[in-house]
Scaffold this motif. Structure first.
Motif, short mmCIF file in Angstrom:
data_model
loop_
_atom_site.label_atom_id
_atom_site.label_comp_id
_atom_site.label_asym_id
_atom_site.label_seq_id
_atom_site.Cartn_x
_atom_site.Cartn_y
_atom_site.Cartn_z
N ASN A 146 0.84 -1.19 0.00
CA ASN A 146 0.00 0.00 0.00
C ASN A 146 0.88 1.25 0.00
N ALA A 147 0.27 2.41 0.09
CA ALA A 147 1.00 3.67 -0.01
C ALA A 147 1.95 3.89 1.16
N LYS A 148 1.83 3.08 2.21
CA LYS A 148 2.78 3.17 3.33
C LYS A 148 3.93 2.17 3.20
N GLY A 149 3.90 1.38 2.13
CA GLY A 149 4.93 0.38 1.93
C GLY A 149 4.64 -0.93 2.63
N GLU A 150 3.42 -1.08 3.15
CA GLU A 150 3.07 -2.30 3.89
C GLU A 150 2.61 -3.39 2.91
N LYS A 151 3.01 -4.63 3.20
CA LYS A 151 2.65 -5.76 2.36
C LYS A 151 1.18 -6.06 2.50
N ILE A 152 0.53 -6.35 1.35
CA ILE A 152 -0.90 -6.67 1.34
C ILE A 152 -1.07 -8.13 0.98
N ALA A 153 -1.80 -8.84 1.78
CA ALA A 153 -2.02 -10.27 1.54
C ALA A 153 -3.05 -10.48 0.44
N GLY A 154 -2.91 -11.60 -0.27
CA GLY A 154 -3.92 -12.01 -1.24
C GLY A 154 -3.86 -11.29 -2.57
N CYS A 155 -2.73 -10.68 -2.90
CA CYS A 155 -2.61 -9.97 -4.18
C CYS A 155 -2.03 -10.94 -5.21
N ASN A 156 -2.78 -11.22 -6.28
CA ASN A 156 -2.34 -12.17 -7.31
C ASN A 156 -2.03 -11.47 -8.63
N ARG A 157 -1.67 -10.23 -8.57
CA ARG A 157 -1.42 -9.45 -9.77
C ARG A 157 -0.17 -9.95 -10.51
N LYS A 158 -0.26 -9.97 -11.83
CA LYS A 158 0.87 -10.38 -12.66
C LYS A 158 1.72 -9.16 -13.03
N PRO A 159 3.05 -9.33 -13.18
CA PRO A 159 3.89 -8.19 -13.57
C PRO A 159 3.45 -7.62 -14.92
N GLY A 160 3.53 -6.30 -15.01
CA GLY A 160 3.06 -5.62 -16.22
C GLY A 160 4.14 -5.24 -17.20
N TYR A 161 5.32 -5.89 -17.11
CA TYR A 161 6.36 -5.56 -18.08
C TYR A 161 6.01 -6.15 -19.44
N GLU A 162 6.68 -5.65 -20.47
CA GLU A 162 6.41 -6.06 -21.85
C GLU A 162 7.65 -6.72 -22.44
N LYS A 163 7.48 -7.83 -23.15
CA LYS A 163 8.61 -8.49 -23.80
C LYS A 163 9.14 -7.60 -24.92
N ALA A 164 10.45 -7.39 -24.91
CA ALA A 164 11.07 -6.55 -25.92
C ALA A 164 11.92 -7.34 -26.89
N ASP A 165 12.26 -8.58 -26.57
CA ASP A 165 13.07 -9.44 -27.43
C ASP A 165 12.49 -10.83 -27.33
N ILE A 166 11.93 -11.37 -28.42
CA ILE A 166 11.18 -12.63 -28.36
C ILE A 166 11.99 -13.81 -28.89
N ARG A 167 13.32 -13.69 -28.89
CA ARG A 167 14.13 -14.84 -29.31
C ARG A 167 13.90 -16.02 -28.36
N SER A 168 13.92 -17.20 -28.93
CA SER A 168 13.63 -18.39 -28.13
C SER A 168 14.87 -18.90 -27.40
N GLY A 169 16.06 -18.48 -27.86
CA GLY A 169 17.29 -18.99 -27.24
C GLY A 169 17.51 -18.42 -25.85
N GLY A 170 18.23 -19.18 -25.01
CA GLY A 170 18.56 -18.72 -23.67
C GLY A 170 17.44 -18.90 -22.68
N LYS A 171 17.73 -18.58 -21.43
CA LYS A 171 16.74 -18.79 -20.36
C LYS A 171 16.06 -17.51 -19.91
N ASN A 172 16.41 -16.37 -20.55
CA ASN A 172 15.86 -15.09 -20.11
C ASN A 172 15.10 -14.38 -21.22
N TRP A 173 14.16 -13.52 -20.80
CA TRP A 173 13.51 -12.58 -21.69
C TRP A 173 14.11 -11.20 -21.46
N VAL A 174 14.30 -10.44 -22.55
CA VAL A 174 14.54 -9.00 -22.42
C VAL A 174 13.17 -8.34 -22.33
#
Length: 706
Positions: A369-397
């Motif tokens: 929350n706005a005080k920096g306190e952890k909130i239980a029960g939040c199942n939100r997915k990260p909102g980053y966007e894939k910038a490099d869709i190569r299949s090689g390697g174990k990481n996404w850019v």
């Protein structure tokens, strides 16, 4: 408003506009229809103190033409950027006798101009809007928003007029591409008296002051030439209608508020985004040394430049905390720019309208929350966007969606966890190794698949990683690293460039030579430049020769430093094909072999290269083909060789009588010159255009529709 006065105003406006239109175009529909200007207006002002000013108004004609085009043929790019800017307005001054005594912005003498105007009576009146408002002050009255007078605000001097030294040393390119051989400018009044001497590089109006340049320095003076802001700034830029920034060494040094006539010293910032809107925000970001800090409304620093990136330049934009990144960790500041939630997270997103934000700490995603306190029960997915869709390697850019500017990082494909903070301006996977090139603050580094740095972001450039050795550059110096990024050659040369395995071209003290990986000097640094070895193929395979240049004279050496072609030619092609290289002598072209002997004399006006055993050459306007002995294979029958490289290594486009055809590598015409355009050759077909048809043509000349 009184009804009578209102109607009078409408009639007055109609009369003014009517003066701009032909008598035959007075219907209400035609009255306001824009007309393309037919000629440049010449304005005859009333006599004052026995002096009449005559103005040839190039600016007004240009303004009208721009207005006409934008009203009749609107487009995204303003016509003011397309129609060449006008010549400066010409200002002439004559006595009642008809004699012109002064002339500005023209090379004609007063005597010649007097003869040109001898048939124009001194009581001549203008036939445009100035017939209704004949006085000089009338132009000032029309200046605010009326396109009849110049929309070019850079010429609104309220009673003064911009004049040039027509004897200057130019040419100087003015806006829109117009060129004048002038290098000084000043201002005159409506009697032809000099009010600002013609000694400035440029002058722009700035309400009651003047924005001027002199000796490459910009500043502000008043109309008595009293200095308001010293003329010492390299650049200026308008930030809004009411503010101008002055720059020193590409840093913002001064903010000038036009209405308030105030000078605000600044702390040599890289940028203060949207500084012209500063009044709307009590706290605002600034950029310095590629970091972000915050100022209060009085331009006092309240937070130094410590953040690498931020989520908003205005932390008081709403009541929720604003995202910031420091030392690759994320946190939040409150509307006063105080860091209320510390920068401890590997990943963080902007607060949503519900007052929560997704963060990652020690690999775990959760909401706070706005005080920096952890909130239980939040199942939100990260909102980053894939910038490099190569299949090689174990990481996404991936790319952050919540910060200003493009910010990239790495996430683990399996878990989605961030392993390299999304705070870098560039992250991309190397083509040759499982490594990532990373850029921050205009500096490059190398990160591994685990997100840990093998080379920190401190280099100006890092060469490709395909070889056993990697060239790096830093602070204008070049060095060489091993494939494990340990130092082979320290950063102590002006240049290091790959030549061939185990050997590198180096530059020191302004001269170039060849060095090996043990720092042994193979070729002393005695050349202005060494083009490079083994980069060109000919029939015998890759060559080990390089073009060299010193004092604009060219020759060739081999990889041992032996001169094979004397360094005496003012022009010499850098590429050797089939053992031959083109040279120029007395404006004609021929070919040398790798001993420096002239094999084909310099008799041609243009040549290509011997990429095959024949070469295209031209005499005057016609092209043909010769072989490596200089013998004519195809006579000069073609108007042009459309491409001087071979399609699929076998075919070349030729043009005759405006039509295109194909010859093979022996010079034989395999496709006759009958097509309008030949685009490419692929999978056994030429792709051509004939009239309105797009066709495929086989190597034997058979046609089919594409």
């Amino acid at each position: 408003m009184d009804k009578h006065k209102k109607n009078t105003g409408i009639v007055l406006l109609s009369c003014i506009l009517a003066l701009q239109l032909p008598v035959s175009a007075q219907s209400p529909e035609e009255l306001f229809r824009p007309k393309k200007p037919a000629a440049t207006d010449t304005i005859f002002y009333p006599f004052y103190n026995d002096v009449q000013m005559i103005e040839i108004d190039h600016f007004a004609r240009w303004d009208k033409e721009v207005y006409y085009m934008e009203q009749t043929q609107p487009r995204a790019l303003s016509y003011s950027m397309l129609i060449p800017a006008p010549e400066p307005n010409v200002y002439l001054f004559r006595h009642r006798s008809g004699r012109i005594v002064k002339a500005f912005n023209t090379r004609q003498t007063p005597e010649i101009l007097t003869r040109q105007f001898r048939n124009i009576p001194v009581n001549q009146k203008s036939k445009n809007v100035h017939a209704f408002f004949p006085y000089h002050a009338g132009k000032k009255a029309l200046a605010e928003g009326a396109w009849i007078y110049s929309t070019t605000k850079g010429n609104w001097f309220n009673g003064l007029y911009k004049v040039y030294d027509m004897r200057g040393a130019g040419p100087v390119i003015l806006s829109g591409g117009f060129s004048l051989p002038v290098n000084r400018v000043g201002l005159i009044d409506s009697l032809g008296n000099t009010r600002i001497p013609v000694e400035y590089g440029d002058i722009y109006p700035l309400k009651k002051y003047l924005l001027v340049r002199k000796d490459s320095g910009w500043g502000i003076i008043d109309r008595q030439q009293k200095v308001i802001l010293p003329l010492e700034y390299a650049q200026f830029k308008y930030e809004s209608e009411n503010s101008i920034c002055f720059l020193r060494k590409e840093k913002i040094a001064i903010l000038y508020k036009i209405k308030e006539e105030t000078i605000i010293p600044l702390n040599d910032y890289d940028d203060i985004p949207n500084i012209g809107d500063f009044e709307e925000h009590t706290i605002k970001a600034f950029l310095k040394d590629n970091k972000v800090g915050y100022l209060d409304k009085n331009f006092k620093t309240i937070v130094p430049a410590i953040y690498s990136t931020v989520g908003n330049y205005y932390p008081a934009y709403n009541e929720l905390p604003s995202l910031v990144c420091r030392n690759d960790k994320w946190g939040y500041i409150d509307p006063s720019a105080k860091e209320t939630i510390p920068c401890i997270y590997e990943y963080a997103e902007a607060f949503k309208a519900d007052g929560t934000a997704l963060v990652q700490l020690n690999g775990e995603f959760y909401c706070i929350n706005a005080k920096g306190e952890k909130i239980a029960g939040c199942n939100r997915k990260p909102g980053y966007e894939k910038a490099d869709i190569r299949s090689g390697g174990k990481n996404w850019v991936v790319k952050s969606m919540d910060v200003i500017g493009d910010c990239y990082g790495l996430v683990d494909k399996a878990t989605g966890a961030v392993i390299l903070s999304l705070s870098y301006r560039s992250v991309y996977q190397d083509h040759f190794r499982d490594l990532f090139r990373v850029k921050r603050n205009n500096k490059w580094g190398i990160a591994g698949e685990d997100g840990k740095f093998l080379l920190s972001c401190e280099y100006d450039d890092i060469d490709d990683l395909s070889r056993d050795m990697v060239v790096v550059k830093k602070d204008g110096r070049a060095g060489l690293l091993n494939s494990d990024f340990t130092t082979v050659i320290p950063l102590e040369y002006d240049k290091i460039e790959y030549a061939f395995p185990g050997h590198f071209i180096f530059k020191q003290n302004g001269k170039e030579g060849l060095i090996d990986t043990l720092r042994n000097i193979v070729i002393p640094n005695r050349y202005g430049s060494i083009r490079g070895f083994g980069q060109v193929e000919y029939l015998a395979g890759p060559n080990d020769f390089s073009q060299v240049e010193t004092d604009s004279l060219y020759g060739f050496i081999d990889s041992g430093g032996r001169e094979i072609i004397p360094q005496k030619y003012k022009w010499l092609d850098y590429a050797i094909y089939n053992g031959l290289v083109a040279f120029m002598e007395k404006g004609k072209y021929g070919f040398l072999d790798t001993t420096g002997a002239v094999v084909i004399p310099a008799t041609y006006d243009r040549v290509s290269r011997f990429e095959r055993t024949i070469c295209a050459v031209a005499k005057k306007t016609k092209w043909g083909f010769i072989n490596t002995k200089g013998e004519m294979v195809v006579p000069f029958i073609y108007d042009l060789i459309a491409a001087h490289t071979w399609m699929d290594g076998r075919y070349m486009i030729v043009i005759k009588d405006g039509k295109q055809g194909i010859v093979d590598s022996s010079g034989k015409l395999v496709i006759s010159c009958k097509y309008d355009y030949i685009t490419t050759f692929s999978t056994g077909y030429f792709y051509v255009r004939s009239g309105k048809k797009n066709l495929r043509v086989t190597e034997s000349g058979e046609e089919s529709a594409q």
